[in-house]
Design an enzyme around this catalytic site. Sequence first.
Site, short mmCIF file in Angstrom:
data_model
loop_
_atom_site.label_atom_id
_atom_site.label_comp_id
_atom_site.label_asym_id
_atom_site.label_seq_id
_atom_site.Cartn_x
_atom_site.Cartn_y
_atom_site.Cartn_z
CE LYS A 37 2.46 9.12 -4.59
NZ LYS A 37 1.19 8.51 -4.87
CD GLU A 95 -2.93 -1.66 -6.33
OE1 GLU A 95 -3.41 -0.83 -5.56
OE2 GLU A 95 -1.70 -1.77 -6.49
CB ALA A 101 1.62 4.79 -9.51
C1 5RP Z 1 -1.56 0.35 -3.44
C2 5RP Z 1 -0.93 1.16 -4.51
C3 5RP Z 1 -1.25 2.61 -4.55
O1 5RP Z 1 -1.70 2.93 -5.82
C4 5RP Z 1 -0.01 3.39 -4.25
O2 5RP Z 1 0.52 2.95 -3.01
C5 5RP Z 1 -0.28 4.90 -4.20
O3 5RP Z 1 -0.98 5.20 -3.05
P1 5RP Z 1 -1.44 6.67 -2.69
O4 5RP Z 1 -2.46 7.06 -3.71
O5 5RP Z 1 -2.00 6.53 -1.30
O6 5RP Z 1 -0.23 7.56 -2.73
O7 5RP Z 1 -0.18 0.70 -5.32
O8 5RP Z 1 -1.07 -0.96 -3.44
#
Ligand code: 5RP
Length: 242
Positions: A144, A126, A106
């Site tokens: 996050k 997703e 996320a």
């Molecule tokens: C892709 C997403 C990913 O889960 C989100 O962007 C997190 O990415 P990362 O793990 O590279 O930080 O929603 O559409």
Amino acid sequence: MTLVPAKAGTVVSGVQLPEQAPMNAGNAGKQRAAHAALEYVEHGSILGVGTGSTVNHFIDALAKLRGSLRGAVSSSLASTARLEALGIEVMDLNHAGPLDLYVDGADEATRDRYLVKGGGAALTREKIVAAASKRFVCIIDDSKLVPILGRFPLPVEVIPMARSYVAREIVGRGGQPVWREQCVTDNGNQILDVHGLEILDPPSLERDLNQIAGIVTVGLFAQRPADLLVIGNEKGVTVVGP
Ligand code: 5RP
């Protein structure tokens, strides 16, 4: 109104991160969370797999379980390629039936397990795979975790002809949409990143934005939040659940 083009370097659907990204605190947290999620994978199951750099760690770690998996349903062409490169069969969701587990990252998460997703432009698939799964385990590094969603611009996937109309509707609701100009999603659509939101009631904003004609998917995962948050940092892993 003017739609400002996204800056160069914006994440584009289908683009892979470098294989050997430098290891920093965020990366270590992503890796720990990804490895911890392996314990939720059941022998003989078909697994839903998300998209992004955290999920890439998870897919790489899955290699050691590949013999005991029936297969995977993937949320993007990028994850499909990575799974197949490891010899994991990727199945069509229409043939897989309900899934027991979906693992995805996320862009932001609250302790209520509401999420903002779509930084990698894979939000629609997703959301579909999350909806079709009994359990959604979300893997993130601790940067996050936020008290209120909205600091990360909210991705919204739109049908191309509706982009300006949707942008005007969002401005009317107090958001500042930015067209992610170089990005075409795996579904052939476009992305608006909505800045300036303080999302105090995620389920109600998700419901409201879903009513706008031309929006395919809102990157808010609130009506179907994650069931478990697995949060990694340099020291270890914390799990947040009901
Ligand atoms: C892709 C997403 C990913 O889960 C989100 O962007 C997190 O990415 P990362 O793990 O590279 O930080 O929603 O559409």
